[in-house]
Design a protein around this motif. Structure first.
Motif, PDB file in Angstrom:
ATOM      1  N   TYR A 252       0.831  -1.206   0.000  1.00 34.78           N
ATOM      2  CA  TYR A 252       0.000   0.000   0.000  1.00 34.78           C
ATOM      3  C   TYR A 252       0.867   1.257   0.000  1.00 34.78           C
ATOM      4  O   TYR A 252       0.542   2.238  -0.671  1.00 34.78           O
ATOM      5  CB  TYR A 252      -0.938   0.015   1.211  1.00 34.78           C
ATOM      6  CG  TYR A 252      -2.083  -0.946   1.048  1.00 34.78           C
ATOM      7  CD1 TYR A 252      -3.262  -0.551   0.449  1.00 34.78           C
ATOM      8  CD2 TYR A 252      -1.979  -2.257   1.498  1.00 34.78           C
ATOM      9  CE1 TYR A 252      -4.309  -1.437   0.285  1.00 34.78           C
ATOM     10  CE2 TYR A 252      -3.015  -3.149   1.344  1.00 34.78           C
ATOM     11  CZ  TYR A 252      -4.181  -2.733   0.735  1.00 34.78           C
ATOM     12  OH  TYR A 252      -5.214  -3.612   0.566  1.00 34.78           O
ATOM     13  N   ILE A 253       1.952   1.225   0.749  1.00 34.31           N
ATOM     14  CA  ILE A 253       2.871   2.368   0.782  1.00 34.31           C
ATOM     15  C   ILE A 253       3.416   2.628  -0.617  1.00 34.31           C
ATOM     16  O   ILE A 253       3.437   3.777  -1.082  1.00 34.31           O
ATOM     17  CB  ILE A 253       4.013   2.116   1.797  1.00 34.31           C
ATOM     18  CG1 ILE A 253       3.464   2.144   3.233  1.00 34.31           C
ATOM     19  CG2 ILE A 253       5.133   3.134   1.621  1.00 34.31           C
ATOM     20  CD1 ILE A 253       4.451   1.689   4.287  1.00 34.31           C
ATOM     21  N   GLU A 254       3.825   1.581  -1.309  1.00 38.46           N
ATOM     22  CA  GLU A 254       4.375   1.724  -2.652  1.00 38.46           C
ATOM     23  C   GLU A 254       3.311   2.201  -3.641  1.00 38.46           C
ATOM     24  O   GLU A 254       3.570   3.075  -4.478  1.00 38.46           O
ATOM     25  CB  GLU A 254       4.965   0.392  -3.111  1.00 38.46           C
ATOM     26  CG  GLU A 254       5.704   0.482  -4.416  1.00 38.46           C
ATOM     27  CD  GLU A 254       6.357  -0.844  -4.791  1.00 38.46           C
ATOM     28  OE1 GLU A 254       6.451  -1.104  -5.995  1.00 38.46           O
ATOM     29  OE2 GLU A 254       6.755  -1.597  -3.886  1.00 38.46           O
ATOM     30  N   GLU A 255       2.111   1.645  -3.542  1.00 39.80           N
ATOM     31  CA  GLU A 255       1.057   2.047  -4.472  1.00 39.80           C
ATOM     32  C   GLU A 255       0.642   3.499  -4.254  1.00 39.80           C
ATOM     33  O   GLU A 255       0.477   4.253  -5.207  1.00 39.80           O
ATOM     34  CB  GLU A 255      -0.166   1.141  -4.359  1.00 39.80           C
ATOM     35  CG  GLU A 255      -1.216   1.526  -5.373  1.00 39.80           C
ATOM     36  CD  GLU A 255      -2.277   0.483  -5.573  1.00 39.80           C
ATOM     37  OE1 GLU A 255      -3.190   0.757  -6.368  1.00 39.80           O
ATOM     38  OE2 GLU A 255      -2.214  -0.592  -4.960  1.00 39.80           O
ATOM     39  N   ILE A 256       0.504   3.898  -3.007  1.00 44.09           N
ATOM     40  CA  ILE A 256       0.143   5.285  -2.719  1.00 44.09           C
ATOM     41  C   ILE A 256       1.262   6.223  -3.179  1.00 44.09           C
ATOM     42  O   ILE A 256       0.997   7.302  -3.713  1.00 44.09           O
ATOM     43  CB  ILE A 256      -0.180   5.491  -1.227  1.00 44.09           C
ATOM     44  CG1 ILE A 256      -1.456   4.725  -0.836  1.00 44.09           C
ATOM     45  CG2 ILE A 256      -0.311   6.961  -0.886  1.00 44.09           C
ATOM     46  CD1 ILE A 256      -2.724   5.231  -1.488  1.00 44.09           C
ATOM     47  N   GLU A 257       2.509   5.808  -3.004  1.00 46.03           N
ATOM     48  CA  GLU A 257       3.620   6.620  -3.497  1.00 46.03           C
ATOM     49  C   GLU A 257       3.501   6.826  -5.006  1.00 46.03           C
ATOM     50  O   GLU A 257       3.644   7.952  -5.505  1.00 46.03           O
ATOM     51  CB  GLU A 257       4.959   5.957  -3.171  1.00 46.03           C
ATOM     52  CG  GLU A 257       6.148   6.720  -3.721  1.00 46.03           C
ATOM     53  CD  GLU A 257       7.472   6.010  -3.509  1.00 46.03           C
ATOM     54  OE1 GLU A 257       8.502   6.700  -3.506  1.00 46.03           O
ATOM     55  OE2 GLU A 257       7.476   4.773  -3.343  1.00 46.03           O
ATOM     56  N   ASN A 258       3.234   5.756  -5.728  1.00 44.44           N
ATOM     57  CA  ASN A 258       3.084   5.862  -7.180  1.00 44.44           C
ATOM     58  C   ASN A 258       1.907   6.749  -7.560  1.00 44.44           C
ATOM     59  O   ASN A 258       1.988   7.516  -8.524  1.00 44.44           O
ATOM     60  CB  ASN A 258       2.943   4.481  -7.814  1.00 44.44           C
ATOM     61  CG  ASN A 258       4.242   3.716  -7.806  1.00 44.44           C
ATOM     62  OD1 ASN A 258       5.312   4.296  -7.879  1.00 44.44           O
ATOM     63  ND2 ASN A 258       4.154   2.405  -7.677  1.00 44.44           N
ATOM     64  N   ARG A 259       0.821   6.655  -6.807  1.00 43.97           N
ATOM     65  CA  ARG A 259      -0.336   7.503  -7.084  1.00 43.97           C
ATOM     66  C   ARG A 259      -0.012   8.973  -6.834  1.00 43.97           C
ATOM     67  O   ARG A 259      -0.435   9.840  -7.583  1.00 43.97           O
ATOM     68  CB  ARG A 259      -1.530   7.086  -6.231  1.00 43.97           C
ATOM     69  CG  ARG A 259      -2.020   5.681  -6.467  1.00 43.97           C
ATOM     70  CD  ARG A 259      -2.630   5.538  -7.870  1.00 43.97           C
ATOM     71  NE  ARG A 259      -3.070   4.188  -8.091  1.00 43.97           N
ATOM     72  CZ  ARG A 259      -4.345   3.820  -8.155  1.00 43.97           C
ATOM     73  NH1 ARG A 259      -5.297   4.697  -8.022  1.00 43.97           N
ATOM     74  NH2 ARG A 259      -4.648   2.564  -8.372  1.00 43.97           N
ATOM     75  N   ILE A 260       0.724   9.268  -5.768  1.00 42.35           N
ATOM     76  CA  ILE A 260       1.131  10.645  -5.475  1.00 42.35           C
ATOM     77  C   ILE A 260       2.022  11.166  -6.601  1.00 42.35           C
ATOM     78  O   ILE A 260       1.820  12.277  -7.098  1.00 42.35           O
ATOM     79  CB  ILE A 260       1.859  10.737  -4.112  1.00 42.35           C
ATOM     80  CG1 ILE A 260       0.882  10.490  -2.965  1.00 42.35           C
ATOM     81  CG2 ILE A 260       2.533  12.096  -3.955  1.00 42.35           C
ATOM     82  CD1 ILE A 260       1.557  10.337  -1.609  1.00 42.35           C
ATOM     83  N   LEU A 261       3.004  10.365  -7.002  1.00 44.49           N
ATOM     84  CA  LEU A 261       3.919  10.777  -8.067  1.00 44.49           C
ATOM     85  C   LEU A 261       3.170  11.018  -9.372  1.00 44.49           C
ATOM     86  O   LEU A 261       3.426  12.002 -10.082  1.00 44.49           O
ATOM     87  CB  LEU A 261       5.020   9.732  -8.265  1.00 44.49           C
ATOM     88  CG  LEU A 261       5.954   9.499  -7.085  1.00 44.49           C
ATOM     89  CD1 LEU A 261       6.927   8.364  -7.402  1.00 44.49           C
ATOM     90  CD2 LEU A 261       6.690  10.768  -6.699  1.00 44.49           C
ATOM     91  N   HIS A 262       2.256  10.138  -9.683  1.00 42.43           N
ATOM     92  CA  HIS A 262       1.479  10.270 -10.922  1.00 42.43           C
ATOM     93  C   HIS A 262       0.554  11.487 -10.858  1.00 42.43           C
ATOM     94  O   HIS A 262       0.483  12.266 -11.808  1.00 42.43           O
ATOM     95  CB  HIS A 262       0.679   8.992 -11.170  1.00 42.43           C
ATOM     96  CG  HIS A 262      -0.180   9.061 -12.377  1.00 42.43           C
ATOM     97  ND1 HIS A 262       0.322   9.014 -13.652  1.00 42.43           N
ATOM     98  CD2 HIS A 262      -1.521   9.209 -12.506  1.00 42.43           C
ATOM     99  CE1 HIS A 262      -0.673   9.120 -14.515  1.00 42.43           C
ATOM    100  NE2 HIS A 262      -1.799   9.234 -13.852  1.00 42.43           N
ATOM    101  N   TYR A 263      -0.152  11.647  -9.754  1.00 46.81           N
ATOM    102  CA  TYR A 263      -1.098  12.765  -9.626  1.00 46.81           C
ATOM    103  C   TYR A 263      -0.368  14.107  -9.669  1.00 46.81           C
ATOM    104  O   TYR A 263      -0.804  15.041 -10.325  1.00 46.81           O
ATOM    105  CB  TYR A 263      -1.903  12.634  -8.332  1.00 46.81           C
ATOM    106  CG  TYR A 263      -2.899  13.755  -8.149  1.00 46.81           C
ATOM    107  CD1 TYR A 263      -4.132  13.704  -8.782  1.00 46.81           C
ATOM    108  CD2 TYR A 263      -2.595  14.865  -7.374  1.00 46.81           C
ATOM    109  CE1 TYR A 263      -5.041  14.731  -8.643  1.00 46.81           C
ATOM    110  CE2 TYR A 263      -3.502  15.900  -7.219  1.00 46.81           C
ATOM    111  CZ  TYR A 263      -4.721  15.833  -7.861  1.00 46.81           C
ATOM    112  OH  TYR A 263      -5.620  16.862  -7.719  1.00 46.81           O
ATOM    113  N   CYS A 264       0.747  14.198  -8.950  1.00 39.06           N
ATOM    114  CA  CYS A 264       1.483  15.459  -8.865  1.00 39.06           C
ATOM    115  C   CYS A 264       2.448  15.668 -10.027  1.00 39.06           C
ATOM    116  O   CYS A 264       2.981  16.760 -10.194  1.00 39.06           O
ATOM    117  CB  CYS A 264       2.256  15.529  -7.548  1.00 39.06           C
ATOM    118  SG  CYS A 264       1.203  15.591  -6.095  1.00 39.06           S
TER     119      CYS A 264
END
Length: 122
Positions: free
Chosen positions: A28-40
């Motif tokens: 979950y930490i890795e997926e949320i990190e990827n989502r943050i990077l993608h969104y921002c």
């Protein structure tokens, strides 16, 4: 900032006693990190977003894994209320495992925090 920093915050806030759930929560930490990077549209998560990142992970874990005892203990159930001969107790949330939709919703709930770091692309 590393995912280990986020894990330590998540572990502390959820009150986890040991590291048995770490491999699962790391996903979950890795997926949320990827989502943050993608969104921002950025290359690394800024240090200022470490608590936002941890809160997003906690929300995603609570929504997606409500049946794990250590997680369900952190959600807070509510109490039974009895007035006279009538009693009311909280209903079971019945949340199902819908990982993609729940994580998308978590990211959207934190748009206000993430928009400050969002970059435009042309």
């Amino acid at each position: 900032m590393t995912s280990t920093d986020v894990w330590n915050i998540v572990k502390l806030r959820l009150g986890l006693q040991d590291d048995t759930l770490q491999p699962l929560i790391d996903t979950y930490i890795e997926e949320i990190e990827n989502r943050i990077l993608h969104y921002c549209k950025i290359r690394s998560v800024p240090f200022a977003l470490k608590f936002t990142w941890a809160s997003m992970v906690i929300d995603a874990v609570r929504v997606d894994l409500p049946n794990i005892a250590e997680i369900s203990d952190t959600v807070g159930g509510g109490e039974n209320i009895k007035i006279g001969d009538t009693s009311v107790s909280p209903a079971n949330s019945g949340v199902s495992n819908v990982s993609k939709a729940s994580i998308d919703e978590v990211v959207l709930n934190y748009k206000v925090d993430l928009n400050r770091y969002r970059k435009l692309r042309w």
